[in-house]
Write a protein that holds these residues in place. Structure first.
Motif, PDB file in Angstrom:
ATOM      1  N   UNK A 162     -53.746  29.027  56.283  1.00  0.00           N
ATOM      2  CA  UNK A 162     -53.386  29.556  54.975  1.00  0.00           C
ATOM      3  C   UNK A 162     -53.306  28.472  53.923  1.00  0.00           C
ATOM      4  N   UNK A 163     -52.865  28.877  52.755  1.00  0.00           N
ATOM      5  CA  UNK A 163     -52.751  27.945  51.636  1.00  0.00           C
ATOM      6  C   UNK A 163     -51.397  28.123  50.947  1.00  0.00           C
ATOM      7  N   UNK A 164     -51.077  27.170  50.112  1.00  0.00           N
ATOM      8  CA  UNK A 164     -49.806  27.208  49.390  1.00  0.00           C
ATOM      9  C   UNK A 164     -49.712  28.452  48.505  1.00  0.00           C
ATOM     10  N   UNK A 165     -50.819  28.867  47.911  1.00  0.00           N
ATOM     11  CA  UNK A 165     -50.788  30.039  47.040  1.00  0.00           C
ATOM     12  C   UNK A 165     -50.567  31.318  47.831  1.00  0.00           C
ATOM     13  N   UNK A 166     -50.972  31.336  49.110  1.00  0.00           N
ATOM     14  CA  UNK A 166     -50.762  32.522  49.938  1.00  0.00           C
ATOM     15  C   UNK A 166     -49.342  32.610  50.470  1.00  0.00           C
ATOM     16  N   UNK A 167     -48.821  31.489  50.986  1.00  0.00           N
ATOM     17  CA  UNK A 167     -47.590  31.531  51.745  1.00  0.00           C
ATOM     18  C   UNK A 167     -46.458  30.680  51.187  1.00  0.00           C
ATOM     19  N   UNK A 168     -46.698  29.914  50.148  1.00  0.00           N
ATOM     20  CA  UNK A 168     -45.655  29.028  49.641  1.00  0.00           C
ATOM     21  C   UNK A 168     -45.548  27.787  50.495  1.00  0.00           C
ATOM     22  N   UNK A 169     -44.351  27.363  50.809  1.00  0.00           N
ATOM     23  CA  UNK A 169     -44.177  26.109  51.540  1.00  0.00           C
ATOM     24  C   UNK A 169     -44.120  26.279  53.061  1.00  0.00           C
ATOM     25  N   UNK A 170     -44.055  27.516  53.547  1.00  0.00           N
ATOM     26  CA  UNK A 170     -43.991  27.755  54.995  1.00  0.00           C
ATOM     27  C   UNK A 170     -45.297  28.407  55.439  1.00  0.00           C
TER      28      UNK A 170
END
Length: 104
Positions: free
Chosen positions: A82-90
């Motif tokens: 995944x990516x930061x835009x999809x899941x945030x920091x986790x």
């Protein structure tokens, strides 16, 4: 009706390999049979799952593929996807594993 057919096919193909495990949805994104009769399995997990859960998911898929309860997870590699835009920091976990049907 024809204009919705492509959308229906897209939705159905995206659901292939989805499974509910411990109340969360996981996806078997890649399953291939190797030349030595073992299987390579990739599972995309959920942030609520840990490494032991991910290995258990591989074993469950191995039992299904081998049609036996005696399976061995020969090796595995844990990561995230995944990516930061999809899941945030986790980021959710991902596992690539090799399952052997012939337990010696």
């Amino acid at each position: 009706m024809k204009k919705y057919l492509a959308l229906f096919v897209l939705l159905m193909s995206g659901c292939v390999g989805m499974k509910t495990y411990k109340g969360v949805v996981v996806q078997y994104s890649d399953v291939t049979k190797n030349s030595d009769d073992s299987y390579s399995v990739e599972v995309l997990g959920h942030t609520d799952l840990n490494e032991a859960d991910m290995v258990d998911l591989v074993k469950l898929k191995g039992k299904e593929l081998c049609k036996s309860n005696d399976v061995l997870v020969k090796s595995y590699d844990m990561g995230t996807y995944g990516s930061h835009t999809q899941f945030g920091s986790v980021y959710p976990p991902k596992i690539n594993a090799t399952v052997n049907c012939k337990v010696i």
